[in-house]
Write an enzyme that holds these catalytic residues in place. Structure first.
Site, PDB file in Angstrom:
ATOM      1  N   TYR A 142       6.515  28.545  61.397  1.00  0.00           N
ATOM      2  CA  TYR A 142       6.393  29.857  60.770  1.00  0.00           C
ATOM      3  C   TYR A 142       6.743  30.898  61.825  1.00  0.00           C
ATOM      4  O   TYR A 142       5.919  31.268  62.647  1.00  0.00           O
ATOM      5  CB  TYR A 142       4.972  30.039  60.247  1.00  0.00           C
ATOM      6  CG  TYR A 142       4.691  31.331  59.504  1.00  0.00           C
ATOM      7  CD1 TYR A 142       5.707  32.075  58.917  1.00  0.00           C
ATOM      8  CD2 TYR A 142       3.388  31.786  59.366  1.00  0.00           C
ATOM      9  CE1 TYR A 142       5.442  33.249  58.233  1.00  0.00           C
ATOM     10  CE2 TYR A 142       3.100  32.957  58.678  1.00  0.00           C
ATOM     11  CZ  TYR A 142       4.127  33.685  58.115  1.00  0.00           C
ATOM     12  OH  TYR A 142       3.843  34.851  57.437  1.00  0.00           O
ATOM     13  N   LYS A 184      10.573  28.504  58.821  1.00  0.00           N
ATOM     14  CA  LYS A 184      10.394  29.607  57.874  1.00  0.00           C
ATOM     15  C   LYS A 184      10.549  30.888  58.686  1.00  0.00           C
ATOM     16  O   LYS A 184       9.663  31.261  59.452  1.00  0.00           O
ATOM     17  CB  LYS A 184       9.019  29.569  57.217  1.00  0.00           C
ATOM     18  CG  LYS A 184       8.739  30.722  56.261  1.00  0.00           C
ATOM     19  CD  LYS A 184       7.288  30.712  55.802  1.00  0.00           C
ATOM     20  CE  LYS A 184       7.001  31.763  54.730  1.00  0.00           C
ATOM     21  NZ  LYS A 184       7.179  33.142  55.176  1.00  0.00           N
TER      22      LYS A 184
END
Length: 269
Positions: A136, A164
């Protein structure tokens, strides 16, 4: 891609439905998952759109378990927003036991975390957490940022299956894609999809309320849907610091959720 599919396509970053008592509303989770299932490729509970930074252990466990229970074959990528590697590993192990296919986690928190410590964090999480890892890449939660060279080193870890990218810099996203990191690069901010058409997929809050549009954006070309995307982002308040509240309000209006309750902690850190 070295590490298998890495979840390209559309992953919905789910809101966390809560009862008036603050527990996870499992029936609401079921309706929410059913409403998006025809259009998405994976489910992501308990990350930022799911107020993951503020969920209690009970709420986090309940949301991941409920999502897995209603997934009907869709992979569940469990969000982990904890400040230390040790805490992230503990939640990853729990997620594995609940049936998650992977975890999505930021770096450890704090501006003093070094690039080497960020690398070691993902190395340890992958080795000890028991699940594949989606990086992330963001700034708001952790308070720091991965340098491009560090991120590429992390992508080479055998346990890392995707990135991501929610750092908000489309030029940097395009550079990451051009560097061929060996894993899928997923856009984490829907409004930047027109500026990053080379990504392998998306992980977006918008898919809670506009899953068909998100699917169309993935199959592309994105330029065919740019106006609809901009209108949807504005309509659903995705530029607000508490965007998840607006999403819950809309889902409640549609009868998908029974309450608009949030954790009450305000916007993401």
């Amino acid at each position: 891609m070295r590490h298998g599919s890495g979840y390209p396509g559309v992953t919905v970053a789910l809101v966390t439905p809560l009862t008036d008592d603050g527990d996870v509303a499992e029936e609401d989770v079921g309706r929410l998952v059913a409403s998006v299932r025809p259009y998405v490729d994976a489910l992501l509970p308990a990350l930022s759109t799911g107020e993951g930074w503020a969920l209690t252990d009970r709420q986090w466990h309940g949301m991941v378990a409920a999502t897995a229970g209603h997934a009907a074959g869709l992979p569940v990528l469990a969000g982990i927003q904890r400040p230390t590697t040790e805490q992230a590993v503990a939640r990853a192990r729990t997620a594995a036991g609940l049936g998650a296919a992977a975890v999505v986690a930021p770096t450890p928190y704090g501006p003093d975390v070094t690039q080497e410590e960020m690398y070691r964090h993902y190395e340890t999480l992958g080795r000890e957490g028991g699940l594949p890892v989606v990086v992330y890449h963001e700034r708001e939660v952790s308070g720091n940022d991965l340098r491009p060279d560090t991120l590429l080193r992390i992508c080479a870890l055998p346990s890392v299956v995707a990135v991501k990218d929610s750092a908000g810099d489309p030029a940097a996203t395009r550079e990451l894609v051009a560097a061929r990191p060996g894993v899928p690069v997923l856009q984490g901010l829907e409004h930047l999809l027109p500026a990053t058409e080379g990504v392998d997929g998306q992980v977006t809050a918008l898919a809670n309320v506009e899953p068909a549009l998100c699917a169309a954006l993935h199959t592309g070309p994105v330029s065919d849907h740019t106006a609809a995307l901009a209108a949807a982002c504005a309509r659903h308040g995705l530029d607000r610091p508490d965007w998840y509240r607006a999403l819950k309000s809309e889902l409640c209006r549609r009868g998908v959720l029974t309450t608009e309750r949030t954790t009450g902690t305000g916007g993401a850190p």
